[in-house]
Enzyme design. Structure first.
Site, PDB file in Angstrom:
ATOM      1  N   SER A 110       0.770  -1.399   0.119  1.00 34.05           N
ATOM      2  CA  SER A 110       0.026  -0.026  -0.031  1.00 34.05           C
ATOM      3  C   SER A 110       0.952   1.229   0.025  1.00 34.05           C
ATOM      4  O   SER A 110       1.422   1.410  -1.041  1.00 34.05           O
ATOM      5  CB  SER A 110      -0.957   0.112   1.069  1.00 34.05           C
ATOM      6  OG  SER A 110      -2.097   1.052   1.070  1.00 34.05           O
TER       7      SER A 110
ATOM      8  N   ASP B  63      -8.728  -5.439  -5.773  1.00 35.66           N
ATOM      9  CA  ASP B  63      -8.343  -4.410  -5.109  1.00 35.66           C
ATOM     10  C   ASP B  63      -9.301  -3.186  -5.103  1.00 35.66           C
ATOM     11  O   ASP B  63      -9.526  -2.639  -6.402  1.00 35.66           O
ATOM     12  CB  ASP B  63      -6.942  -3.974  -5.344  1.00 35.66           C
ATOM     13  CG  ASP B  63      -6.015  -3.092  -4.308  1.00 35.66           C
ATOM     14  OD1 ASP B  63      -7.006  -2.397  -3.521  1.00 35.66           O
ATOM     15  OD2 ASP B  63      -4.952  -3.194  -4.127  1.00 35.66           O
TER      16      ASP B  63
ATOM     17  N   HIS C  61      -6.842  -5.622  -1.575  1.00 37.04           N
ATOM     18  CA  HIS C  61      -5.549  -4.949  -1.056  1.00 37.04           C
ATOM     19  C   HIS C  61      -4.650  -5.551  -0.222  1.00 37.04           C
ATOM     20  O   HIS C  61      -4.892  -5.370   1.061  1.00 37.04           O
ATOM     21  CB  HIS C  61      -6.290  -3.482  -0.350  1.00 37.04           C
ATOM     22  CG  HIS C  61      -5.145  -2.424  -0.264  1.00 37.04           C
ATOM     23  ND1 HIS C  61      -4.516  -1.920  -1.442  1.00 37.04           N
ATOM     24  CD2 HIS C  61      -4.673  -1.869   0.571  1.00 37.04           C
ATOM     25  CE1 HIS C  61      -3.875  -0.943  -1.174  1.00 37.04           C
ATOM     26  NE2 HIS C  61      -3.894  -0.947   0.024  1.00 37.04           N
TER      27      HIS C  61
END
Length: 665
Positions: free
Chosen positions: A488, A576, A608
């Site tokens: 991320s 995601d 994600h």
């Protein structure tokens, strides 16, 4: 457990570290008769139940998920049901499900059948309405409304409707609105009391916004309804636990530690991460608070709980993690944070003083084979104090090791002392692992957090480079063998590292990383955008403004892909909902066109980040091979063979060149 020669730890396989724990996240029923916990069944983490005096042989699974493991669950207030949140293949559109422990073979019932695009954000028993749960969900696509669900019947009743996009309604013990918090247009957070008859809002306090990028956490109405307990800085640089009086708006400090801030990470995943504040079941009385430090510190707030805490603390040399009790407050189940023996669960009966260990989540792991996580402190080039953690291979002697800089996500999260499977895996292969709480990380004070304003790809990245230079100067790291990886925001920092300073890093791993800041912010779900004033808009920019968009693009790796020369491993989940898969696709296509070494792992059943263990294990084998190939290996074991996974697409080398069919393994 056995004690091994610390100079030659055994090779710990990826399957041992990244497979589902044998046991995890125990919770005692409110009536004190049963314990629920997560354990493997049907190839996934499922909920099991056993009697409070029984062992696992007498337990049985009461859920039957086969697609994705369960992470968040809780008991109903009458102990009759178990409820859990579950999405589909990582798309984050969670629903609330109910199962009956007395009928373990019955299928789970979806209590929140929502259309695509809607989700359950939170669920918890609702005081004042026995047998009900309070659920926050967006049946109206852009509104987070409160609903009351009767667990036994599934009947759903609107409880409180959100009157404006960023208002959060806080209920008292009887379920009536008592306070509201509201993010204002200028990014401040405003707290108001709510009149019980007219529902009129009366402003009480207004707090600055940018220093609270994760919103003000926690927000707890006191049992008597007369106060609101929050995390606030007031006139300090340290985040304190503070009470706002409902009648006067006066603020008093409930708990504080000089030089240490309240740890708000537990608010991100309630019931999974250790809580910011421990509360008594049923009443909501404050028991203890967690503060950030080299090791987390628990501050006891309730005199009656002090004896219980002393007995629990004596059970482990770790730090109290999760905690549950029965309604009487006599029977307790606790887990502990530890760097080498994580999540060990204990049962304690305060009436008798008896305790017993329930389980170790990873009974196959010997703490002697794992590496201690050591706190470190250094100074950034502009004088800002920085804190982090260094994990070195067991038995490592002073010398220049290959080093992996492991960057946390958020960016408003923080790394803390405890178990990191990723750090342990890399250390077991002979790498030093450095985790830095760069500016913007929460938990290290107001000034540390707001020092990140406007510093994406700037001072935030310089902090990471300064940490690497520190490790080299200390003699631990070989400057020619530095790797960087993260997920991320950590993936964004990785991509910035290999586009802005490719000469610094010999290998890199980007997991669901942000490549285009403007695209990322623009594509976040519509219901989240009103809440971004004090985080993404404040720190990175608003792409609706042309000048800010240009600055965001200048700070985005997607605009500098031609600078990448560092061998790169990219991993992404096809579902995601935060970072679009197209960003990773674009990076890989660009590098392949230039002949830069790149490997692409795409999980069709993930979002994600990777949750299913076969995908995570496949990724870890690829990480191991990638770093061994490009950093060289100092490990005493030798690299592992990369094993295939039936649900992960591996894309490497020539596989996606024109005329070549993409292989799936």
């Amino acid at each position: 457990m056995t004690t091994r020669d610390p100079i030659r730890p055994r090779r710990v396989e990826a399957e041992e570290l990244f497979g589902d724990p044998r046991f995890a996240q125990p919770a005692i029923s409110p009536d004190g008769t049963r314990i629920a916990y997560l354990a493997p069944a049907h190839g996934r983490r499922n909920i099991w139940v056993r009697g409070v005096e029984a062992d696992h042989d007498a337990a049985e699974p009461v859920t039957h998920e086969t697609r994705r493991g369960i992470t968040r669950y809780f008991w109903s207030d009458d102990s009759a049901w178990l409820l859990y949140l579950q999405d589909t293949d990582g798309n984050e559109e969670s629903h609330l499900y109910r199962v009956d422990p007395a009928d373990p073979d019955a299928p789970a019932e979806d209590l929140t059948p929502l259309p695509p695009g809607s989700r359950v954000f939170s669920a918890e028993p609702l005081s004042g309405y026995p047998g009900s749960v309070l659920v926050v969900m967006n049946r109206r696509p852009t509104s987070l409304d409160l609903f009351r669900i009767d667990v036994a019947t599934g009947g759903t009743t609107p409880h409180c409707e959100q009157s404006e996009p960023t208002e959060n309604i806080l209920l008292d013990h009887d379920g009536a609105p008592a306070f509201t918090s509201r993010l204002t247009a200028d990014g401040a957070i405003e707290f108001s009391s709510v009149d019980g008859d007219s529902c009129e809002r009366r402003p009480l306090r207004r707090l600055g916004g940018a220093e609270y990028p994760l919103d003000v956490q926690p927000q707890l109405v006191t049992p008597d309804g007369r106060g609101l307990v929050i995390g606030a800085y007031l006139d300090s640089d340290d985040l304190r636990l503070v009470r706002i009086d409902r009648a006067t708006g006066a603020m008093t400090v409930v708990a504080e530690r000089e030089g240490s801030s309240l740890d708000v990470m537990g608010a991100l995943v309630p019931g999974v991460l250790p809580p910011t504040v421990f509360t008594r079941r049923g009443t909501g009385e404050l028991l203890a608070a967690r503060f950030v430090g080299p090791r987390p510190r628990i501050e006891v707030l309730d005199e009656r709980f002090a004896e219980v805490y002393a007995a629990l603390a004596a059970l482990s040399d770790g730090v109290l993690g999760t905690l549950s009790s029965d309604d009487s407050g006599q029977r307790w189940v606790a887990t502990f944070v530890h760097d080498r023996d994580p999540g060990v669960a204990w049962y304690y009966d305060h009436a008798t003083g008896r305790s017993r260990r329930l389980f170790r989540p990873y009974p196959h792991l010997d703490p002697a084979d794992l590496a201690p996580m050591e706190p470190v402190r250094l100074t950034a080039r502009d004088g800002l104090p920085l804190h982090g953690f260094l994990t070195l291979p067991v038995g490592a002697s002073p010398g220049r090791l290959p080093l992996v800089l492991l960057v946390h996500g958020g960016p408003w999260m923080n790394d803390s002392w405890g178990y990191s499977a990723q750090a342990q895996f890399l250390a077991n292969r002979g790498y030093g692992v450095l985790q830095l709480n760069f500016r913007g990380s929460t938990g290290y004070g107001r000034a540390h957090t707001i020092a990140a304003l406007g510093e994406f790809a700037g001072a935030m990245q310089n902090d990471l480079l300064d940490a690497v230079a520190w490790a080299v100067d200390q003699g631990w790291a070989d400057p020619e063998r530095i790797g960087i990886m993260g997920g991320s925001y950590g993936g964004y920092a990785t991509l910035v590292g290999v586009t802005a300073t490719p000469e610094r890093f010999a290998a890199a791993v980007d997991i669901v990383g942000i490549a285009d800041l403007a695209s990322f912010v623009r594509n976040l779900p519509s219901f989240s955008r009103p809440y971004m004033m004090n985080n993404w808009y404040a720190y990175a920019g608003d792409p609706a403004d042309a000048a800010q968009e240009a600055d965001m693009l200048a700070r985005s790796p997607i605009t500098r892909l031609d600078a990448i020369t560092t061998p790169l491993l990219v991993a992404h989940g096809a579902n995601d909902a935060r970072v679009m898969r197209a960003e990773s696709d674009g990076i890989v296509e660009s590098l392949r066109a230039r002949g830069v070494p790149v490997e692409y792992l795409l999980a069709e059943d993930e979002g994600h980040g990777f949750a299913n263990p076969e995908n995570e294990i496949r990724l870890q084998h690829a990480i191991e091979e990638h770093f061994a190939r490009h950093l060289g290996s100092a490990e005493p074991h030798g690299p592992a063979e990369v094993r295939p996974s039936p649900t992960l697409a591996a894309e490497t080398g020539d596989r996606d060149r024109p005329g070549t069919r993409r292989e799936r393994v």
